[in-house]
Motif scaffolding. Structure first.
Motif, PDB file in Angstrom:
ATOM      1  N   THR A  11       9.283  36.043  11.467  1.00 45.17           N
ATOM      2  CA  THR A  11      10.709  35.810  11.221  1.00 45.17           C
ATOM      3  C   THR A  11      10.940  34.421  10.634  1.00 45.17           C
ATOM      4  O   THR A  11      11.776  34.245   9.738  1.00 45.17           O
ATOM      5  N   LEU A  86      16.716  40.310  13.800  1.00 45.57           N
ATOM      6  CA  LEU A  86      16.910  39.177  12.886  1.00 45.57           C
ATOM      7  C   LEU A  86      16.049  39.337  11.634  1.00 45.57           C
ATOM      8  O   LEU A  86      16.499  39.075  10.516  1.00 45.57           O
ATOM      9  N   GLY A  89      17.601  41.886   9.304  1.00 46.96           N
ATOM     10  CA  GLY A  89      18.803  41.349   8.671  1.00 46.96           C
ATOM     11  C   GLY A  89      18.468  40.407   7.527  1.00 46.96           C
ATOM     12  O   GLY A  89      19.083  40.456   6.452  1.00 46.96           O
ATOM     13  N   LEU A 117      22.845  40.697   8.624  1.00 44.54           N
ATOM     14  CA  LEU A 117      22.758  40.474  10.072  1.00 44.54           C
ATOM     15  C   LEU A 117      23.761  41.329  10.844  1.00 44.54           C
ATOM     16  O   LEU A 117      23.404  41.972  11.833  1.00 44.54           O
ATOM     17  N   ILE A 212      19.825  30.110  11.484  1.00 52.01           N
ATOM     18  CA  ILE A 212      19.064  31.315  11.834  1.00 52.01           C
ATOM     19  C   ILE A 212      17.693  30.944  12.393  1.00 52.01           C
ATOM     20  O   ILE A 212      17.231  31.537  13.378  1.00 52.01           O
TER      21      ILE A 212
END
Length: 347
Positions: A11, A86, A89, A117, A212
């Motif tokens: 991520t 996450l 998104g 998101l 984020i």
């Protein structure tokens, strides 16, 4: 723990990839008018913009990062599932950025991030995991969550248009008796205004990725509270600057030529207007779209001078893209999530 760790790593990488595509996608927003007015060569524009783009996240604070990191709630669900959400998104936003870049359409990376998101969170975790902010706004006038993001994204183009309109009128009146040689000074002044626009873009757009990325670290249990670490600021500043230097030059023609014929005065006024609007939003913690502000400032400048010369059909095409960006990015993120669940199994 191993799965959680590798999900967090994946991520983080995708966040930085989004930050890179954000810079790549928005490069044209910053340099379009500079190049169209022939104030700088592409090489000069890259150097000036690259330096100040990097400084923006380092010196611009974290108000926007705090806003972006708080409009979805994922702390009440399994950390691995939260990171997967996450991840999807972000991938949805990246897909939309690349698609619109390929088509040469100046859409909003900010809209794409919000759409990606919100879409995947609603489908995977439920609408109550999104901080909508409607109740807070109507009950006590407090702007927060998705409502704050949407208001910033909706109002900033209007502000950009009317500020561009007013600045063009003012500058035209001040330079009414100026000789053609004044264009040399107007081109020189763009070294300052382009630097200011690059700084404000970095201060606003890189903070979205900072927010984020910090949320990823919080959900993964790597930090105790939502506080943006310095290495996150440095990483996001580097990623967005590399994206800017790579440059999505396809969109330069749209912004620099296809909306209104940009001359040195128009370019200076557009950069000045855009830099002021975006930096003010950064101080207020409001995430805005550089694409929207730059494009509408050019429209406002053209409308104040020769409304019939503004290519409103191109403006309508851009506006249509803005409308479909949030649902488009949301759909992309949802599809990616569905495919990923097929491989990983049910949440």
């Amino acid at each position: 723990m191993d799965l959680l760790f590798w999900l967090a790593v994946a991520t983080v990488v995708v966040v930085l990839c989004f930050d890179y595509t954000n810079g790549f996608h928005d490069a044209a927003n910053i340099v379009a008018t500079v190049i169209a007015s022939r104030a700088m060569t592409p090489a000069q524009a890259v150097i000036i913009v690259g330096i100040f783009e990097f400084l923006g996240p380092l010196l611009g604070g974290t108000a926007v990062a705090n806003t972006i990191g708080s409009f979805v709630r994922l702390d009440g669900i399994d950390p691995a599932s939260a990171l997967t959400i996450l991840l999807c998104g972000l991938l949805g936003a990246i897909v939309w950025n690349l698609l619109t870049w390929w088509r040469g359409i100046p859409s909003s990376s900010s809209h794409a991030l919000v759409g990606g998101l919100v879409g995947v969170v609603v489908v995977s975790a439920g609408a109550d995991q999104v901080v909508w902010g409607f109740r807070e706004l109507f009950h006590n006038g407090h702007v927060s969550g998705v409502m704050k993001v949407l208001l910033a994204l909706l109002l900033s183009p209007l502000i950009g248009f009317w500020c561009g309109y007013a600045v063009q009128r003012l500058m035209h009146a001040l330079l009414l008796a100026a000789k053609p040689a004044a264009n040399r000074g107007l081109k020189g002044a763009q070294f300052l205004t382009a630097a200011g626009l690059a700084f404000s873009h970095g201060a606003n757009d890189a903070q979205k990725s900072m927010g984020i990325l910090t949320l990823v670290l919080l959900l993964g249990g790597f930090i105790p509270t939502f506080t943006v670490p310095f290495w996150v600021i440095l990483a996001c500043a580097s990623a967005i600057t590399l994206g800017i230097l790579s440059g999505g030059w396809r969109i330069v023609r749209t912004l620099g030529f296809a909306i209104y014929r940009v001359r040195p005065l128009h370019a200076l006024n557009s950069q000045l207007t855009s830099a002021a609007v975006i930096f003010a939003a950064s101080l207020a913690g409001a995430p805005v779209s550089t694409t929207h502000v730059v494009a509408t400032s050019i429209m406002g400048i053209g409308a104040s001078e020769r409304p019939r010369a503004v290519r409103w059909n191109k403006a309508k095409e851009i506006a249509t893209t803005w409308v479909i960006t949030i649902p488009g990015a949301a759909l992309a993120a949802i599809l990616i999530y569905a495919v990923l669940r097929l491989f990983l199994g049910p949440a």
